[in-house]
Design a protein around this motif. Structure first.
Motif: not given
Length: 443
Positions: A302-312
C-alpha cells in the motif's frame, strides 16, 4: 500481450533507454499511465504548470511550527519514494528519477486588499514545476487564524495517498522526526516496494489494452455527441478551459441516510452528474465525463503514489439502474489507459478529441485521518476560484454528509446554465437521500 499498444510500446522504449544504465540515486523508474497523462498535460500547458492536489486546513495563528513541519515533510519523503522522485522526459521517454528527501514550507503574505485565501490562490497559480512533489504554503491576514495549504503534484498522489499523507505527517510532526530518522534499510525497502507497485500497475495496464477491451470502449463511446469535447478544435463555441474571465463555483451540503449508503453512493453521483451535463449541453447531447478510479495493483504494497486511471463515461439519458449496470461493466476494464481508450474510440469513428466535458471526483473522508500538528487539529476548508481542467468539475466529499462542490470555466459555461445544472445535480441527490432515509412501506 497485444504488441503495439501504448503501454507495451512505452515499456519497450523505457527498457532500451535504461538497460545497463547506472545513475547516482538509483535507476529511473517508468511512469504509470496516469502519471504519463499528467506529464503530457504539463507539456501542453502554455506555462508548463503541473496538475495540483491541494488540501487546505485552518489552524490558530502561530500554531504551526514551520521548522518542525519542514522536518516532518522530509521524513515523509524519505519513507515514500513518490515524494522524492522528479519527472523528466529523456529522449522522448517519460521517467521518474529518485532524488533526496526535501521538505519545503513557505509563508505567503497577502498583498494590500488580499485575504489569506487570495494569497494562496496566487501562490498556486504561480506554482513552479521544479521542486519536491509535496510542498506546504502557510498564509495569514493578521487575524486569529492561518491557512495551511498541503499541496501535492498529482503525479505523486491519488485519493488513497491523502490518508497516508495526513496520518504520516501528524505522526512525524508529533515525534519531531526528520529525514535523518529513516534508517537506510527502511528507505531501501520503500524504494523496492514502490518500484514493484509501478511495474505491477503497468503490467495491469498492458493486460487491459488487449483488443477485446479496446473494442468494448470503442462501442461504449460510439454515440458521443454535442458536448464541448466533441466540438472541432477550431470552434468558438467552447473555448479551451482556463482561457476566460474566471471560475464560477457553487457548494451545497446534503444529509445522507443513517446507514451511510457508501456502497451505492458513486453510481448515484454519476447518474446525477450525467443529468447535470445534459442540462449544460442540451437534452439531446451525449457528453463525456471523466472520473478517477483505481487502487494499488494486486500484490502490491500500500505505497503512496499515483495508481489511478481516468475512466470515460458517456452521459446519455439511461436510467439509474441501467447506468449502474453499465458502470460495473466499465470497472471490469477500468485499467485500460485513458489515452488508449481515446485512440480506440477515434478509430471507431467517435467524434471525440479526448477532451472531457466534465469531471467527477469523489472522496470518502472516512479514509483520511485528520491533520494534527502538535496540539492543534486542522479544520479542513475549501478555497475555490482556481482554474478547472474541464468546462465543469464536480467534487463530492463523503463524511457525515455529502459536500457537493461544482466549479466551471466561465469562458465555456455561462453562469445561469451552470446554476441550473448544479440545481439539477443537488436536487437529484437530495431526493435520493430522502427516499433512502424514508423508504416507502412495503405492500
Amino acid at each position: 500481450m497485444q504488441p503495439g499498444n501504448i503501454t507495451s510500446s512505452y515499456l519497450a522504449r523505457y527498457r532500451r533507454l535504461t538497460e545497463g544504465a547506472a545513475e547516482p540515486g538509483g535507476a529511473p523508474l517508468p511512469v504509470t499511465g496516469a502519471q504519463r497523462r499528467f506529464l503530457l498535460s504539463r507539456q501542453l500547458d502554455p506555462a508548463g504548470r503541473p496538475v495540483l492536489v491541494p488540501l487546505f486546513f485552518v489552524f490558530p495563528a502561530g500554531a504551526v511550527d514551520t521548522g518542525r513541519l519542514r522536518a516532518a515533510a522530509g521524513h515523509l519523503a524519505a519513507l515514500h519514494p513518490a515524494l522524492r522522485t522528479r519527472p523528466l522526459v529523456r529522449r522522448g521517454v517519460p521517467l521518474q528519477v529518485p532524488g533526496d528527501p526535501v521538505g519545503q514550507v513557505e509563508r505567503v503574505r497577502p498583498r494590500p486588499g488580499e485575504s489569506a485565501d487570495d494569497a494562496l490562490r496566487r501562490a498556486l497559480a504561480a506554482w513552479p514545476a521544479d521542486g519536491p512533489p509535496l510542498r506546504f504554503v502557510l498564509a495569514d491576514d493578521g487575524g486569529p487564524q492561518e491557512v495551511l495549504a498541503v499541496v501535492l503534484d498529482h503525479t505523486a498522489c491519488d485519493e488513497q495517498s491523502l490518508g497516508l499523507i495526513t496520518a504520516g505527517l501528524s505522526d512525524a510532526y508529533r515525534d519531531g522526526l526528520g529525514p535523518q530518522d529513516v534508517p537506510a534499510d527502511v528507505a531501501a525497502e520503500g524504494t523496492a516496494a514502490y518500484a514493484d507497485a509501478v511495474h505491477r500497475q503497468l503490467a495491469a495496464e498492458e493486460r487491459a489494452s488487449r483488443p477485446e477491451a479496446l473494442a468494448y470502449w470503442a462501442k461504449r463511446l460510439a454515440d458521443l455527441r454535442g458536448g464541448a469535447a466533441s466540438a472541432p478544435a477550431s470552434g468558438q463555441a467552447h473555448p479551451a478551459p482556463g482561457t476566460g474571465t474566471g471560475t464560477g463555483t457553487a457548494l451545497r451540503r446534503i444529509p445522507v441516510p443513517g446507514d451511510g449508503a457508501r456502497s451505492t453512493a458513486f453510481p448515484v453521483l454519476l447518474d446525477a452528474c450525467a443529468g447535470a451535463a445534459r442540462t449544460l449541453y442540451g437534452p439531446d447531447s451525449v457528453p463525456v465525463l471523466g472520473y478517477p478510479w483505481g487502487g494499488r495493483p494486486p500484490g502490491a504494497a500500500p505505497v503512496l503514489g499515483c495508481f489511478l486511471n481516468t475512466v470515460a463515461h458517456p452521459a446519455d439519458d439511461t436510467g439509474l439502474a441501467e447506468r449502474a449496470s453499465a458502470w460495473w461493466d466499465d470497472l471490469d476494464r477500468a485499467d485500460t489507459p485513458f489515452d488508449e481508450v481515446v485512440h480506440a474510440a477515434r478509430r471507431a469513428g467517435a467524434p471525440w478529441s479526448g477532451r472531457l466535458d466534465g469531471l467527477l471526483t469523489f472522496e470518502d473522508l472516512g479514509r483520511r485521518p485528520p491533520l494534527r500538528l502538535g496540539d492543534a487539529t486542522g479544520r479542513e476548508t475549501h478555497i475555490d476560484g482556481r482554474p478547472v481542467q474541464a468546462p465543469f468539475a464536480v467534487s463530492v466529499s463523503y463524511g457525515s454528509d455529502l459536500l457537493v462542490r461544482m466549479a466551471w470555466d466561465r469562458s465555456a459555461v455561462p453562469d445561469h446554465r451552470a446554476d441550473e445544472a448544479f440545481d439539477h445535480l443537488t436536487d437529484a441527490l437530495t431526493a435520493l437521500a430522502t427516499r433512502s432515509a424514508h423508504p416507502a412501506p412495503a405492500g
